[in-house]
Structure formats: C-alpha cells, structure tokens
Design an enzyme around this catalytic site. Structure first.
Site, mmCIF file in Angstrom:
data_model
loop_
_atom_site.group_PDB
_atom_site.id
_atom_site.type_symbol
_atom_site.label_atom_id
_atom_site.label_comp_id
_atom_site.label_asym_id
_atom_site.label_seq_id
_atom_site.Cartn_x
_atom_site.Cartn_y
_atom_site.Cartn_z
ATOM 1 N N HIS A 54 0.906 -1.196 0.337
ATOM 2 C CA HIS A 54 -0.077 0.001 -0.114
ATOM 3 C C HIS A 54 0.971 1.198 0.002
ATOM 4 C CE1 HIS A 54 -3.939 2.117 1.979
ATOM 5 N NE2 HIS A 54 -3.423 3.045 1.096
ATOM 6 N N HIS A 56 2.003 5.433 -2.120
ATOM 7 C CA HIS A 56 1.270 5.772 -3.385
ATOM 8 C C HIS A 56 2.770 6.566 -3.647
ATOM 9 C CE1 HIS A 56 -2.811 5.511 -1.596
ATOM 10 N NE2 HIS A 56 -2.106 6.046 -0.410
ATOM 11 N N ASN A 88 -4.050 6.092 -7.152
ATOM 12 C CA ASN A 88 -4.896 7.704 -6.961
ATOM 13 C C ASN A 88 -3.905 8.314 -7.839
ATOM 14 O OD1 ASN A 88 -3.183 7.212 -4.668
ATOM 15 N ND2 ASN A 88 -3.942 8.161 -4.012
ATOM 16 N N ASP A 180 -8.953 3.027 -4.080
ATOM 17 C CA ASP A 180 -7.776 3.227 -2.603
ATOM 18 C C ASP A 180 -7.695 4.842 -2.308
ATOM 19 O OD1 ASP A 180 -6.388 3.656 0.159
ATOM 20 O OD2 ASP A 180 -5.269 3.826 -0.963
ATOM 21 N N HIS A 206 -10.490 0.318 -0.069
ATOM 22 C CA HIS A 206 -10.204 1.823 1.548
ATOM 23 C C HIS A 206 -11.939 1.608 2.566
ATOM 24 C CE1 HIS A 206 -9.120 5.286 2.245
ATOM 25 N NE2 HIS A 206 -10.229 5.970 2.893
ATOM 26 N N HIS A 256 -6.121 -0.322 5.821
ATOM 27 C CA HIS A 256 -5.255 0.220 6.745
ATOM 28 C C HIS A 256 -6.695 0.183 8.109
ATOM 29 C CE1 HIS A 256 -8.109 2.775 4.437
ATOM 30 N NE2 HIS A 256 -6.769 3.360 4.001
ATOM 31 N N ASN A 302 -6.359 9.941 6.620
ATOM 32 C CA ASN A 302 -7.839 9.024 6.563
ATOM 33 C C ASN A 302 -7.792 7.705 5.984
ATOM 34 O OD1 ASN A 302 -10.881 9.065 5.438
ATOM 35 N ND2 ASN A 302 -10.599 9.107 3.548
ATOM 36 N N ASP A 329 0.931 2.898 4.010
ATOM 37 C CA ASP A 329 0.278 3.741 3.222
ATOM 38 C C ASP A 329 0.869 5.192 3.369
ATOM 39 O OD1 ASP A 329 -1.933 5.143 2.217
ATOM 40 O OD2 ASP A 329 -2.971 4.975 3.924
ATOM 41 N N HIS A 333 3.542 13.929 0.619
ATOM 42 C CA HIS A 333 2.773 15.511 0.801
ATOM 43 C C HIS A 333 3.829 16.232 0.695
ATOM 44 C CE1 HIS A 333 -1.446 14.196 0.380
ATOM 45 N NE2 HIS A 333 -1.324 13.949 1.244
#
Length: 483
Positions: A54, A56, A88, A180, A206, A256, A302, A329, A333
């Site tokens: 998992h 990103h 995503n 997700d 998710h 999660h 989240n 996860d 950012h």
C-alpha cells in the site's frame, strides 16, 4: 563487494557469512556507510526483503510530492524490496488512454506511453534507470476513480500477469484492484467484484466513507473544535463488503483497518471462512486521536487516528492474528500543503523509512509480538499476498561452502526465487537492537510529512539487497571487521 560475517537468520539461531555483489548502478547509502569490505554482522539478522502492499508514489501527475525515483529510494532505505503502487495517480491507473492537456497526461504521452499503467510498467526503460525496489500496480475499480462507472477490463487486461504487456518485457503488472483514497462506491461495487473475480485480482478496499469531518469523532475533536468522523464510517464499509464476499466468493482485502468494531467484524468473517484479509498501518499502532493536539496536520490522515480504545484494539488484532500484514500507506505531501490549517491540509503521512522502527518499538519492545512475527507481518505475508515468493533464507544458507561458511550471492546456483522476479535474492539486513532518533531531514523521500520526527526508536534496516545486489547501505564504518 561487502561480506557480512556472522549475520543471523531471521527465524532460527544460526549464522552465516554473506558476500553481496556490488550493484550494477550506484548503491544508495547514508553518509559514511560501508558499501564494501569485511563487516562484523554480530547483532544483525538476515530476512526476506520487506514488502509494502500500500504505497502512493504520486507519479505521474504529482511529482512535486514524490516520484517513482524518490519513492523507490525511500523504500530501499526502509528495507523494502517489493511494493504495490495504488491507482490514485494523475491520470489514474484505469487503463484508459491519456488525454493531452490533463494533469500528468503530457508526461505519459511524451514518453511514448498509451496510459498511466503503460507509463509505470515501462518507467525504468523510459527514464533509462533501474529502480531499487520491485513494484506491482493496482488498477482502479472505477473509471478515473470517480465511483460513477466501473473501469473497463478491455483497457487494462493486457497489463495482467501473463498479459500482453508482460510478454513485451514489463516486470510491473497489475496484480490488484482498488479505488484507494475512496471506498468503492455502491454504484460500481458488484461490477468491480465481477471484474476482479474474472481477472483473478483481489479487491483492495479503502474501508471507510464519509462526506464530512477531519478527525475522529469523540471527546478530543469536540475539545479541539474540529468536525468529527464517526467510527461507524469504517464498520459500514467493512460489513457491506463482508456481505459481498459472502455473496460472490470474491477475495477482499481491507486496507488500514483502525477501529475495534471493524476488527470484530473481520474476525467473524474469518471464522466463517470467507476470503477476507486485512492490514493496518504503523500510525494506528503508535498513535491515537489524543495525539492530534501535539502533531497537528502531521496527524491528519484518512481513516483518522482513532480513540485510545481503538488503538488498543488494533494492538490486540496484531497479537491474535486478525491482522494479516502491516502496510505503510506511504502518502507524500509537500511541506507547504501540510502547513495549512487542519481543515484544509491533505490527509496522509509518509512511512516507508520509519515503519520497521516504529513497529519494532511499539510491538516488539512492547511485548505484543516477537521479532519473527514482525518480519512475517512486514515481509513474508505481504510478499505472498502480492503473488511473489519471499526469498528462502534457509535455501540460501544451504549454499554455504567451505570452512568460512560463506554464501556468495553472486554465485548462487540453486536458490528458489520469485518466478516473476527471477534475478536473484531479495533480502534485508536488520539490526533490531539499534536505537536511533528519526530525522526527517535525512529521508530519501522528497516528503517530510511524518509525526515521528524526533522519536527515539529501536530497530534499523542497515542493508537492502535486491536481485542479489546491495542497493542500500547504512552499515556504520565502525562495523568493519578487525577495525
């Protein structure tokens, strides 16, 4: 070429000497780390490489936050040799042709790729490099992850294991389905399950949905004056999808999981024999909603950090085996984004470079599980979940020859390796007893959004070995044998 002398196998009281060939490209390493010579490995353990189901990596479309290059480096730094990239991205990983002018699409098309999946399948060839982590891809359950209509298998079936793209040399096939970042909508759920079943994919869910709120609903959010998210938002999706698994027989994996009632529902589904698995993340093991006041937006995620009771339930779910694996996860950012107000800041934290240490400190030092079980949760189980074979360290140890008991990874002749990654052994060298302080400024990720900066932790990945070659080292120079 480094040789580790006296490194212990992760699941038995036995040591070997391990000789590791140099990487084909530059080996990533911390400042002053050893990358060659004879190294005293007392206190180190050798395990299958960690695997994260998992992550990103924000590439294409949001490379100001992270790229495949920086994400892969963060993974290697954290001891990971395998990762599953969530869909995503921009464009989303739905297999639909990229359209010129949309966010990220020009980069995909200018590289000669058809769509975002095609781009990531051939990322290394496009950019003329080798990434220091293996990765698979998750396709969107709905077109553009919008939840309005299911993604079209005609757009992505070529990217499945054994599909057209794999026969053309790609090593990064689609091996899962997810929306997700959002729960699969009621509108597309049945079609997504049918598509996943037909393609032999597991649906990654998710497992929570809410229209409002920014942190867990309870006494803390009321004290802070922030809108709450009820724990029921998770249970609703978990119960819906358990019923779907019961109706269809489709394997569903809950991402999660964070609440006591959701874990109870998962336990019940497993007792019923349904094809249900679940993961949790290090931050749900180490933190609760009471920590929001301390960490601010670095504790916004989240699902949100839940109550102290939910955290304790998460630890129990680890202890009793309800949790099948631990995933980070990893959600990068920019610092500017996270400096916004709690209402405006994006959800998520990074985790690849802190996961082992945080989990070791909470779970092993806290006497919840032992070191062997932690490696099963972070390496063996997620690797198998992604359809790969963890490197068999016992088969590797059997290659030891001569009075020096040296295993030469460059000369292995009969080691069972993952058929989809047949280049060699994927391993991590861990130092469970190493105590250190987390410093985000030393991360290899582009991002710094973690609440764990400054934490004093135990357990450190000191070397990552991919395809039988050293790709990351932070072995201290004081470890040189005979020094």
């Amino acid at each position: 070429m480094p040789t580790l002398h006296g490194v212990r196998l992760w699941d038995e009281d036995r040591t070997i000497d391990l000789r590791i060939p140099d990487a084909d490209g530059p080996c990533l390493h911390d400042e002053d780390a050893l990358t060659d010579g004879d190294i005293d490995a007392e206190g180190y353990i050798l395990a299958p490489g960690l695997a994260d189901p998992h992550v990103h990596f924000r590439d294409p479309g949001q490379t100001r936050k992270e790229s495949m290059i920086s994400g892969a480096r963060a993974a290697a730094s954290g001891g990971y040799t395998q990762a599953l990239v969530m869909p995503n991205t921009l464009p989303a990983l739905d297999g639909a042709p990229a359209r010129r002018g949309e966010t990220g699409a020009d980069e995909v098309l200018d590289a000669g790729a058809r769509d975002a999946i095609d781009y990531l399948q051939h990322y290394e060839t496009i950019h003329g490099l080798d990434l220091p982590v293996h990765y698979d891809l998750s396709v969107c359950a709905s077109a553009d992850r919008a939840g309005e209509r299911p993604s079209d298998p005609r757009d992505w079936s070529r990217y499945l294991v054994g599909g057209e793209a794999e026969h053309q040399g790609s090593r990064h096939p689609v091996t899962a389905m997810s929306d997700d970042g959002s729960a699969v909508s009621d509108t597309v759920l049945d079609a997504a399950l049918a598509h996943a079943r037909g393609a032999h994919l597991r649906l990654l869910e998710h497992c929570e949905h809410h229209e409002a709120g920014v942190m867990n609903e309870g006494s803390v959010n009321r004290r802070l004056g922030l809108p709450g998210i009820p724990a029921s938002t998770e249970l609703t999706i978990v119960e819906r999808d358990i019923d779907a698994a019961r109706r269809t027989g489709t394997p569903i994996h809950f991402q999660h999981v964070s609440t006591a009632k959701a874990f109870d529902a998962v336990r019940g589904a497993k007792r019923e024999g349904l094809p249900i698995t679940c993961e949790t993340a290090p931050h749900y093991l180490a933190l609760c909603d009471e920590d929001v006041a301390r960490y601010g937006t670095l504790a916004k995620m989240n699902p949100p950090l839940r109550s102290r009771g939910d955290r304790e339930a998460t630890l129990r779910a680890i202890a009793d085996g309800t949790v099948d694996m631990i995933a980070t996860d990893h959600a990068p950012h920019t610092t500017l984004e996270k400096q916004g107000t709690f209402l405006e800041a994006p959800n998520g934290i990074i985790g690849l470079e802190t996961a082992y240490a945080v989990c070791h400190s909470v779970l092993v030092d806290g006497w919840i599980i032992d070191e062997r079980r932690l490696i099963e949760l972070m390496a063996v189980a997620p690797t198998r979940f992604m359809g790969h074979a963890p490197t068999d360290v016992h088969a590797l140890a059997a290659q030891a020859h001569g009075p020096s008991r040296v295993v030469d990874l460059g000369g292995l002749s009969d080691l069972s390796v993952d058929a989809r990654n047949p280049q060699g052994a994927n391993l991590v060298v861990l130092c469970p007893g190493q105590r250190w302080t987390i410093d985000p400024e030393r991360f290899h990720s582009m991002a710094r959004n973690t609440p764990f900066g400054g934490w004093h932790v135990s357990g450190l990945p000191v070397a990552t070995i991919m395809d039988s070659r050293l790709v990351f080292s932070r072995i201290p120079r004081t470890r040189r044998q005979g020094a």
